[in-house]
Design a protein around this motif. Structure first.
Motif, PDB file in Angstrom:
ATOM      1  N   ALA A  49       2.253   5.929  18.357  1.00 24.65           N
ATOM      2  CA  ALA A  49       1.981   7.008  19.317  1.00 24.65           C
ATOM      3  C   ALA A  49       1.123   6.557  20.493  1.00 24.65           C
ATOM      4  O   ALA A  49       1.257   7.094  21.600  1.00 24.65           O
ATOM      5  N   LYS A  50       0.269   5.570  20.264  1.00 25.29           N
ATOM      6  CA  LYS A  50      -0.687   5.161  21.324  1.00 25.29           C
ATOM      7  C   LYS A  50      -0.023   4.894  22.673  1.00 25.29           C
ATOM      8  O   LYS A  50      -0.519   5.355  23.701  1.00 25.29           O
ATOM      9  N   PRO A  51       1.081   4.098  22.714  1.00 24.50           N
ATOM     10  CA  PRO A  51       1.634   3.777  24.046  1.00 24.50           C
ATOM     11  C   PRO A  51       2.500   4.867  24.675  1.00 24.50           C
ATOM     12  O   PRO A  51       2.927   4.709  25.822  1.00 24.50           O
ATOM     13  N   LEU A  52       2.744   5.977  23.958  1.00 28.51           N
ATOM     14  CA  LEU A  52       3.672   6.983  24.490  1.00 28.51           C
ATOM     15  C   LEU A  52       3.019   7.819  25.591  1.00 28.51           C
ATOM     16  O   LEU A  52       1.879   8.260  25.457  1.00 28.51           O
ATOM     17  N   SER A  53       3.781   8.039  26.666  1.00 28.85           N
ATOM     18  CA  SER A  53       3.322   8.943  27.734  1.00 28.85           C
ATOM     19  C   SER A  53       3.658  10.378  27.336  1.00 28.85           C
ATOM     20  O   SER A  53       4.413  10.613  26.380  1.00 28.85           O
ATOM     21  N   ASP A  54       3.128  11.347  28.083  1.00 32.28           N
ATOM     22  CA  ASP A  54       3.455  12.754  27.827  1.00 32.28           C
ATOM     23  C   ASP A  54       4.961  12.976  27.914  1.00 32.28           C
ATOM     24  O   ASP A  54       5.545  13.706  27.098  1.00 32.28           O
ATOM     25  N   ALA A  55       5.605  12.334  28.885  1.00 30.06           N
ATOM     26  CA  ALA A  55       7.057  12.505  29.050  1.00 30.06           C
ATOM     27  C   ALA A  55       7.813  11.893  27.880  1.00 30.06           C
ATOM     28  O   ALA A  55       8.786  12.481  27.388  1.00 30.06           O
ATOM     29  N   ASP A  56       7.364  10.704  27.425  1.00 28.36           N
ATOM     30  CA  ASP A  56       8.003  10.076  26.251  1.00 28.36           C
ATOM     31  C   ASP A  56       7.944  11.024  25.055  1.00 28.36           C
ATOM     32  O   ASP A  56       8.939  11.224  24.341  1.00 28.36           O
ATOM     33  N   SER A  62       7.826  21.770  19.776  1.00 25.70           N
ATOM     34  CA  SER A  62       6.393  21.977  20.066  1.00 25.70           C
ATOM     35  C   SER A  62       5.528  21.371  18.957  1.00 25.70           C
ATOM     36  O   SER A  62       4.451  20.835  19.222  1.00 25.70           O
ATOM     37  N   TYR A  63       6.008  21.444  17.709  1.00 23.56           N
ATOM     38  CA  TYR A  63       5.253  20.869  16.588  1.00 23.56           C
ATOM     39  C   TYR A  63       5.310  19.342  16.629  1.00 23.56           C
ATOM     40  O   TYR A  63       4.284  18.660  16.437  1.00 23.56           O
ATOM     41  N   ILE A  64       6.497  18.767  16.906  1.00 29.86           N
ATOM     42  CA  ILE A  64       6.609  17.298  17.003  1.00 29.86           C
ATOM     43  C   ILE A  64       5.684  16.784  18.105  1.00 29.86           C
ATOM     44  O   ILE A  64       4.930  15.822  17.910  1.00 29.86           O
ATOM     45  N   LEU A  65       5.736  17.475  19.241  1.00 27.41           N
ATOM     46  CA  LEU A  65       4.893  17.078  20.375  1.00 27.41           C
ATOM     47  C   LEU A  65       3.409  17.117  19.985  1.00 27.41           C
ATOM     48  O   LEU A  65       2.656  16.175  20.275  1.00 27.41           O
ATOM     49  N   LYS A  66       2.998  18.183  19.319  1.00 27.90           N
ATOM     50  CA  LYS A  66       1.589  18.289  18.921  1.00 27.90           C
ATOM     51  C   LYS A  66       1.185  17.138  17.998  1.00 27.90           C
ATOM     52  O   LYS A  66       0.110  16.563  18.147  1.00 27.90           O
ATOM     53  N   GLN A  67       2.055  16.805  17.030  1.00 32.13           N
ATOM     54  CA  GLN A  67       1.713  15.726  16.098  1.00 32.13           C
ATOM     55  C   GLN A  67       1.588  14.387  16.821  1.00 32.13           C
ATOM     56  O   GLN A  67       0.679  13.595  16.537  1.00 32.13           O
ATOM     57  N   LEU A  68       2.500  14.127  17.763  1.00 33.43           N
ATOM     58  CA  LEU A  68       2.439  12.855  18.494  1.00 33.43           C
ATOM     59  C   LEU A  68       1.151  12.786  19.325  1.00 33.43           C
ATOM     60  O   LEU A  68       0.478  11.752  19.367  1.00 33.43           O
ATOM     61  N   MET A  69       0.801  13.896  19.972  1.00 32.92           N
ATOM     62  CA  MET A  69      -0.469  13.972  20.726  1.00 32.92           C
ATOM     63  C   MET A  69      -1.651  13.721  19.783  1.00 32.92           C
ATOM     64  O   MET A  69      -2.580  12.987  20.113  1.00 32.92           O
ATOM     65  N   ASN A  70      -1.609  14.347  18.593  1.00 38.14           N
ATOM     66  CA  ASN A  70      -2.706  14.213  17.626  1.00 38.14           C
ATOM     67  C   ASN A  70      -2.840  12.759  17.154  1.00 38.14           C
ATOM     68  O   ASN A  70      -3.952  12.244  17.049  1.00 38.14           O
ATOM     69  N   PHE A  71      -1.698  12.098  16.863  1.00 42.60           N
ATOM     70  CA  PHE A  71      -1.771  10.681  16.463  1.00 42.60           C
ATOM     71  C   PHE A  71      -2.333   9.846  17.624  1.00 42.60           C
ATOM     72  O   PHE A  71      -3.192   8.990  17.424  1.00 42.60           O
ATOM     73  N   LYS A  72      -1.847  10.108  18.816  1.00 38.25           N
ATOM     74  CA  LYS A  72      -2.280   9.309  19.972  1.00 38.25           C
ATOM     75  C   LYS A  72      -3.795   9.416  20.184  1.00 38.25           C
ATOM     76  O   LYS A  72      -4.449   8.438  20.513  1.00 38.25           O
ATOM     77  N   HIS A  73      -4.322  10.622  19.979  1.00 38.22           N
ATOM     78  CA  HIS A  73      -5.749  10.866  20.253  1.00 38.22           C
ATOM     79  C   HIS A  73      -6.610  10.825  18.988  1.00 38.22           C
ATOM     80  O   HIS A  73      -7.736  11.339  18.982  1.00 38.22           O
ATOM     81  N   ASP A  74      -6.072  10.214  17.908  1.00 42.50           N
ATOM     82  CA  ASP A  74      -6.827   9.999  16.661  1.00 42.50           C
ATOM     83  C   ASP A  74      -7.279  11.304  15.991  1.00 42.50           C
ATOM     84  O   ASP A  74      -8.240  11.312  15.228  1.00 42.50           O
ATOM     85  N   GLU A  75      -6.579  12.402  16.266  1.00 45.16           N
ATOM     86  CA  GLU A  75      -6.886  13.665  15.584  1.00 45.16           C
ATOM     87  C   GLU A  75      -6.101  13.775  14.269  1.00 45.16           C
ATOM     88  O   GLU A  75      -6.391  14.609  13.421  1.00 45.16           O
ATOM     89  N   ARG A  76      -5.063  12.969  14.134  1.00 42.48           N
ATOM     90  CA  ARG A  76      -4.352  12.767  12.871  1.00 42.48           C
ATOM     91  C   ARG A  76      -4.181  11.262  12.761  1.00 42.48           C
ATOM     92  O   ARG A  76      -3.756  10.630  13.747  1.00 42.48           O
ATOM     93  N   VAL A  77      -4.519  10.709  11.614  1.00 41.00           N
ATOM     94  CA  VAL A  77      -4.576   9.248  11.493  1.00 41.00           C
ATOM     95  C   VAL A  77      -3.600   8.770  10.431  1.00 41.00           C
ATOM     96  O   VAL A  77      -3.544   9.328   9.330  1.00 41.00           O
ATOM     97  N   ASN A  78      -2.800   7.788  10.784  1.00 37.57           N
ATOM     98  CA  ASN A  78      -1.891   7.165   9.820  1.00 37.57           C
ATOM     99  C   ASN A  78      -1.598   5.754  10.307  1.00 37.57           C
ATOM    100  O   ASN A  78      -1.293   5.555  11.477  1.00 37.57           O
ATOM    101  N   PRO A  79      -1.689   4.757   9.399  1.00 38.26           N
ATOM    102  CA  PRO A  79      -1.534   3.357   9.837  1.00 38.26           C
ATOM    103  C   PRO A  79      -0.163   3.037  10.435  1.00 38.26           C
ATOM    104  O   PRO A  79      -0.052   2.111  11.242  1.00 38.26           O
ATOM    105  N   SER A  80       0.883   3.787  10.036  1.00 33.83           N
ATOM    106  CA  SER A  80       2.200   3.553  10.637  1.00 33.83           C
ATOM    107  C   SER A  80       2.319   4.262  11.985  1.00 33.83           C
ATOM    108  O   SER A  80       2.848   3.707  12.951  1.00 33.83           O
ATOM    109  N   MET A  81       1.861   5.497  12.050  1.00 37.65           N
ATOM    110  CA  MET A  81       2.089   6.320  13.236  1.00 37.65           C
ATOM    111  C   MET A  81       1.113   6.106  14.373  1.00 37.65           C
ATOM    112  O   MET A  81       1.484   6.227  15.547  1.00 37.65           O
ATOM    113  N   THR A  82      -0.138   5.791  14.066  1.00 40.77           N
ATOM    114  CA  THR A  82      -1.116   5.662  15.151  1.00 40.77           C
ATOM    115  C   THR A  82      -0.672   4.626  16.186  1.00 40.77           C
ATOM    116  O   THR A  82      -0.614   4.951  17.380  1.00 40.77           O
ATOM    117  N   PRO A  83      -0.298   3.411  15.748  1.00 36.57           N
ATOM    118  CA  PRO A  83       0.136   2.427  16.754  1.00 36.57           C
ATOM    119  C   PRO A  83       1.438   2.804  17.467  1.00 36.57           C
ATOM    120  O   PRO A  83       1.678   2.362  18.597  1.00 36.57           O
TER     121      PRO A  83
END
Ligand code: HEM
Ligand code: HEM
Length: 181
Positions: A63-70, A40-61
């Motif tokens: 997370a962007k293309p990942l679907s909810d299922a991914d 649940s924590y990993i999922l939240k972080q990936l959602m946060n990176f995808k939606h720019d609620e947590r920002v990191n130059p390595s992770m943001t790109p």
């Protein structure tokens, strides 16, 4: 794990493994170990990176293309891996243990154990992450990022309020203690 499929996650994790390790135990200490972390924590972080609620130059790109299922599959996969133990600098753990278990009343720092558990295993029901065995450098980076407000994806400012009251020496010591948990 939130409906995630670990086998499917394994297939999708090849690019992640370059930084986080094929077994979820990163080599570079500034990159977090993901092995054994709550899905649940990993999922939240990936959602946060995808939606720019947590920002990191390595992770943001990443997370962007990942679907909810991914994201659910990747969370299930990394959480199913076995975390390797960390190592603490024994000269720093005494102060770290004091902060971790008792906080600092004088400066309003809450005890970490109250949320992250006495052994650092976290609490999946409340989405408090596991911290035990994490790299010292990564934990320090996160505490400094919360203190500066650069990481602001903690609901209710739980971590920003705590980090705001911590000194550099306290951050260093608690990061060492956590690595050895
Ligand atoms: C952080 C997953 C690819 C570097 C994280 C976190 C997750 C994650 C869940 C947050 C961990 C935590 O809060 O404890 C993934 C997945 C990937 C991937 C599923 C593949 C789709 C990569 C790659 C790199 C990387 C390729 C390196 C180029 C980092 C770094 C952080 C991080 C540096 C810490 C960011 C910060 O300081 O805020 N990753 N990751 N990740 N990841 Fe990845
Ligand atoms: C996240 C350390 C106290 C709730 C984190 C993280 C660290 C940390 C390093 C990031 C983990 C990662 O990126 O993998 C500490 C320390 C504490 C402390 C050293 C004591 C000085 C607390 C307390 C609470 C709390 C008392 C509850 C009131 C949380 C939550 C998150 C978190 C909810 C996840 C934020 C998010 O969703 O991204 N903590 N913590 N922590 N902590 Fe703490």
């Amino acid at each position: 794990a939130e409906g995630g499929n670990a086998e499917a996650g394994k297939t999708k994790s090849a690019t992640c493994a370059a930084c986080h390790g094929a077994d979820g135990n990163s080599v570079n200490p500034e990159w977090p170990k993901l092995a054994g972390q709550h899905p649940s924590y990993i999922l939240k972080q990936l959602m946060n990176f995808k939606h720019d609620e947590r920002v990191n130059p390595s992770m943001t790109p990443m997370a962007k293309p990942l679907s909810d299922a991914d994201m659910a599959d990747l969370a299930a996969y990394f959480s199913s891996q076995v975390k390797k133990a960390g190592e603490a600098d024994q000269t720093k753990v005494a102060l770290g243990e004091q902060i971790y278990k008792g906080g600092n009343n004088a400066t309003g720092v809450a005890a970490c154990a109250a949320c992250h558990g006495p052994n650092g295993a976290g609490n999946p029901a409340a989405n408090f992450p596991a911290l035990n065995g994490q790299h010292v450098a990564y934990t320090k980076l996160q505490l400094h990022a919360f203190r500066k407000g650069e990481r602001a994806n903690d609901a209710g400012k739980m971590m920003r309020n705590i980090a705001a009251g911590m000194t550099d020496a306290e951050i260093e010591a608690v990061a060492e203690y956590i690595a050895g948990l």
